[in-house]
Structure formats: structure tokens, C-alpha cells
Design a protein around this motif. Structure first.
Motif, PDB file in Angstrom:
ATOM      1  N   SER A   1      -7.382  10.309   2.138  1.00 27.81           N
ATOM      2  CA  SER A   1      -7.995   9.466   3.211  1.00 27.81           C
ATOM      3  C   SER A   1      -9.093   8.580   2.517  1.00 27.81           C
ATOM      4  O   SER A   1      -9.238   7.371   2.547  1.00 27.81           O
ATOM      5  CB  SER A   1      -8.322   9.880   4.608  1.00 27.81           C
TER       6      SER A   1
ATOM      7  N   TYR B   1       0.655  -1.366   0.033  1.00 30.81           N
ATOM      8  CA  TYR B   1       0.032   0.061  -0.102  1.00 30.81           C
ATOM      9  C   TYR B   1       0.966   1.371  -0.130  1.00 30.81           C
ATOM     10  O   TYR B   1       0.457   2.443  -0.423  1.00 30.81           O
ATOM     11  CB  TYR B   1      -0.919   0.074   1.190  1.00 30.81           C
TER      12      TYR B   1
ATOM     13  N   ILE C   1      -0.109   5.109  -1.480  1.00 29.38           N
ATOM     14  CA  ILE C   1      -0.414   6.088  -0.552  1.00 29.38           C
ATOM     15  C   ILE C   1       0.258   7.411  -0.979  1.00 29.38           C
ATOM     16  O   ILE C   1      -0.265   8.590  -1.095  1.00 29.38           O
ATOM     17  CB  ILE C   1      -0.289   5.791   0.754  1.00 29.38           C
TER      18      ILE C   1
ATOM     19  N   GLU D   1      -0.284   5.463   6.946  1.00 30.24           N
ATOM     20  CA  GLU D   1      -0.863   6.361   6.008  1.00 30.24           C
ATOM     21  C   GLU D   1      -0.483   7.641   6.503  1.00 30.24           C
ATOM     22  O   GLU D   1       0.078   8.683   5.847  1.00 30.24           O
ATOM     23  CB  GLU D   1      -2.361   6.189   5.977  1.00 30.24           C
TER      24      GLU D   1
ATOM     25  N   VAL E   1      -7.629   6.250  -0.201  1.00 29.35           N
ATOM     26  CA  VAL E   1      -7.124   5.238   0.344  1.00 29.35           C
ATOM     27  C   VAL E   1      -8.114   4.099   0.708  1.00 29.35           C
ATOM     28  O   VAL E   1      -7.808   3.161   0.383  1.00 29.35           O
ATOM     29  CB  VAL E   1      -6.184   5.713   1.443  1.00 29.35           C
TER      30      VAL E   1
END
Length: 460
Positions: free
Chosen positions: A145, A114, A118, A403, A148
Motif C-alpha cells: 500500500s 494503475y 499494483i 487495489e 502504491v
């Protein structure tokens, strides 16, 4: 039953203040009773006990199902958003088994997969910003966000359904954007469907449209049956419990909305607070840039994630401005003594993250933003507790921290930002969380070139 240090106001006035000004409510109570106090009503009809002393919090959170039980029914305030089958509302073995199904989605190599996504999403959003125009940092972190969540959790990328899901997710989450609209969660008598023009009626219709999109995505995913997919929805669909049972469509729907509530709003808020606090303290920003510059022009996401000062900055952000205020409740199962007070079965207890993070004996000058605290000493999981602890510790913690660090590192290393004015940001209720009241007003003055030394800025 004698409860510890009950606050004096009526239950209605306490609940009203808890909804309108939770920070003022907590801080006023802590001035009288710094370790433990009883609130007559903050969301249920029964008194609840706030605990801020770390050792007492540890005792509460590590005695699950013995002295203190984490009962899902205590989280019923969230039921209108997440449904009956959310992990928030499950108990005992059902809760344990659900955690076992969901936890692998947030660890190991999957997290590494990920990282690049991101960073790329962050650049995509910030590259669209006009120079020298005021923008809301929280709106941009919400956009990041949300993307994501759509890609990492739902596994939905560009396309019509992606846009529809994004639109409906924003609508459902945005109802509780202020203390006024958040009151619908705390005063159930307001939850009346008076038609699409009424706030609760609109919420129910928006949620119904969102449900239709989620169930359509689940149905397509079941028909596709692609074992190569790594998004969290696909991983949840393929997971099985000890008896070989998979999650039903309704359970998947409720868990996806749980991840939305736990992972979208909270992470967006934490990143916005981070940008605000970093740009309030030029020395913090400069030290952070110097650390980021040591990684060169194309840093690996995992290298950014491991940077010690970046880690300290994010931890201090979560300390001084925790998004969540309380741990999930624990309920006394047998007569116990806590901090010298006798508690009877049925008493509900909350560990108060906000007040624990404001303790002068743990964090000297607690209102000050000092990332060095986290380089100079290590805090226990009951002194620094932004994600809760024990059996109800936040499942999405790993993704949220990952994140937050990557987004802040990408923004700071590639863009030159400044606060738009000197107006202070205060924490205001947003649903069951605390968010910056003004949304953090900022301007981008240019793009930034990464250099080892000195720090260099390039105007666009």
C-alpha cells in the motif's frame, strides 16, 4: 435537550472505553439500543448520536446542508495529521470545489493505468518472502500500500527521496498504531511537545521532516512542469477550480497527507483482513482460486477486477471487518424528527458503519464470513456502507477497491499461503480505524501454478 437513548456511564469513562475497546463499546450499546443511541463523549466535549438503522442513515446522509450539514469542524480530531486545508475539514462550497478538483484523479482511464503497477508491486514484495517462515501479512500489505501511495499518488519511484518519503510516512502513520498511542488524538491535553523524547514531540518532529520532503517534491514538480505525468500529485497541481485558481503548496501538502491517511492505512488493513478471512475458510479460498484460474496465466488486471466472486469476497471482508467505524458527522440544522426522536439544531450524528454491518435483519449470522451474501442480493448504499456516503463519501474509494481486489487476486493466484496458527484475530483500534491486533501471522509454503483444473500447487 432530551437526546435519544443516552448511555449511562460518565463521559470520561465512555471516552476511555471508546479509545481502548471501541468494538465492545458499540456492541454493548447496540444490545440496549439497536437503532439509535447517544454517546456522551467519543472525541469531543459534546454528546453525539450513533445511528445504525439504514433508512435513518439515508435520511441523514442525503439531506446535506438542509436538515443535516456535514461540517468539517466535526473532524477536527484529524487536524494534527492532515492540517487545516484537508478536504476533511473544509465546509460548503470550499469542500464541494475541492472534491471537484480531486475526484477526476480516481476515475476512468487513469485507474486502468494503475492496474499493472499494483500487480507488479505485489509480486515484487511477495517474491522476497522466504518459504516456511512466519511473517506479518499486515506488514506486507502495508509495504504494498505504501508503494502504491508513493507511485500512484506522489509519483515518486526508486531513489533517495522515495526511500526518505517512505521512511517518514511510516513514522508519522505508525504513532497511532495502538489504543494507547491513539489516545493522543482523543485526549488533546496529551498533545504536549515535551521534547524529541516525548511521543507527541517525536510525532511533531517526524511530521516536520515529512513536510520538508513533500514541499521539496512539490517545488521540483512545479519547476519540471511535465504535462505527461499521470500521478495524482501532478494531476492535482495542474487542476484548477471554476475561477481558474490552482491549489497552493500548503493545500497540496494537506491533501497528500489526507490521501495517505485515507488510502494507505485503511487499504493495508482491509487487505490483511481479507487474507485472514479467506484462509480461515478453505471453501472460500478454493472457490476463489477456481474463479481466478478461468483467466489463464497472464490475466488482464481489469478482468481480475471484474470477477464476481472476488468482488463478493472483498465486499464481505469490508462488511464483517470494516476499517472505519463511523461516517463523518452530520450536524442538525433545524428541528427534525428521526426514528421517533426530536433532535434540536447543533446535535451531531454519526452513521455507525460497524453496527449497521452487524444487523441481524440485514445480514443473518452477521459474525460469519459469507461472501455469497453479495451474490444473492444487492444491498443499498446505506446497508453496506464501508466508505461512507453523501457529500463526505470517501474520495479514494475507487482506488482502494481496485487495489484490494488486484492485490488479493495476485497473491492468491501466485502464492500458497497458510495461517501460522489457530489464534483468532480480533479488531483493535489503530488511530481512528480498526485493524487486526496480531497483524495476521502467515507462512508461504510455496508458489502456485495457475491451471484451469484441477488446482495445482508447485513447491519451491
Amino acid at each position: 435537550m432530551q437526546l435519544p437513548n443516552p448511555l449511562k456511564q460518565s463521559s470520561f469513562l465512555q471516552r476511555l472505553q471508546w479509545v481502548i475497546d471501541p468494538v465492545g463499546y458499540m456492541e454493548k450499546a447496540a444490545c440496549q439500543y439497536p437503532d439509535i443511541f447517544t454517546s456522551l463523549s467519543i472525541g469531543s466535549n459534546n454528546p453525539v448520536v450513533f445511528v445504525t438503522e439504514p433508512q435513518a442513515i439515508q435520511e441523514i446522509l442525503t439531506n446535506d446542508r438542509k436538515k443535516f450539514a456535514a461540517l468539517g469542524e466535526q473532524n477536527r480530531i484529524l487536524r494534527p495529521i492532515v492540517g487545516d486545508y484537508s478536504i476533511f475539514l473544509l465546509d460548503g462550497d470550499r469542500h464541494r470545489k475541492r472534491r471537484q478538483l480531486v475526484m477526476p484523479s480516481f476515475h476512468g482511464d487513469r485507474m486502468r493505468n494503475y492496474g499493472e503497477l499494483i500487480c507488479n508491486l505485489t509480486e515484487k514484495v511477495f517474491n522476497q518472502l522466504p518459504v516456511n517462515q512466519v511473517f506479518s501479512a499486515r506488514k506486507l500489505t502495508q509495504e504494498i500500500s505504501m508503494q502504491v501511495i508513493l507511485q500512484v499518488v506522489f509519483g515518486v519511484y526508486d531513489g533517495e527521496r522515495s526511500q526518505q518519503l517512505k521512511q517518514q510516512l511510516f513514522k508519522v502513520a505508525d504513532l497511532f498504531r495502538s489504543p494507547l498511542t491513539s489516545s493522543f488524538l482523543f485526549f488533546p491535553f496529551l498533545q504536549k511537545d515535551l521534547g524529541s523524547w516525548s511521543p507527541w514531540g517525536k510525532f511533531l518532529r517526524d511530521q516536520q521532516q515529512l513536510d520538508q520532503l513533500i514541499y521539496a517534491e512539490i517545488a521540483e514538480r512545479r519547476a519540471e512542469n511535465n504535462p505527461e505525468r499521470i500521478d495524482i500529485l501532478s494531476l492535482l497541481m495542474s487542476s484548477q477550480d471554476e475561477a481558474g485558481n490552482s491549489m497552493s503548496d500548503r493545500e497540496l501538502r494537506d491533501e497528500l497527507l489526507t490521501l495517505l491517511l485515507a488510502g494507505y492505512e485503511t487499504t493495508a488493513t482491509a487487505m490483511a483482513w481479507g487474507l485472514y478471512l479467506i484462509h480461515q475458510k478453505p471453501e472460500v479460498r478454493e472457490k476463489l482460486l477456481q474463479e481466478l484460474d478461468t483467466l489463464g496465466d497472464s490475466p488482464d488486471p481489469m478482468s481480475m477486477f471484474r470477477l464476481p466472486y472476488l468482488t463478493a469476497v472483498c465486499n464481505e471482508t469490508l462488511r464483517v471487518r470494516p476499517v472505519a467505524m463511523l461516517t463523518f458527522a452530520r450536524v442538525v440544522q433545524e428541528p427534525v424528527e428521526l426514528l421517533g426522536y426530536s433532535l434540536e439544531p447543533g446535535t451531531a450524528l454519526f452513521g455507525c458503519m460497524y453496527l449497521t454491518h452487524q444487523r441481524e435483519d440485514l445480514y443473518p449470522e452477521p459474525k460469519q464470513f459469507k461472501p455469497e451474501r453479495f451474490l444473492e442480493r444487492q444491498f443499498s448504499p446505506y446497508e453496506f456502507i464501508p466508505f461512507g456516503s453523501g457529500a463526505r463519501r470517501c474520495l479514494g474509494e475507487a482506488l482502494a477497491v481496485f487495489e484490494m481486489r488486484l492485490v488479493l487476486a495476485t497473491i492468491l493466484s501466485k502464492y500458497q499461503l497458510a495461517l501460522a496458527d489457530n489464534q483468532p484475530e480480533i479488531a483493535r483500534r489503530r488511530g481512528v480505524t480498526l485493524a487486526p491486533a496480531r497483524g495476521v501471522k502467515m507462512v508461504m509454503t510455496g508458489k502456485r501454478a495457475r491451471q484451469e483444473s484441477p488446482v495445482s500447487l508447485v513447491n519451491v
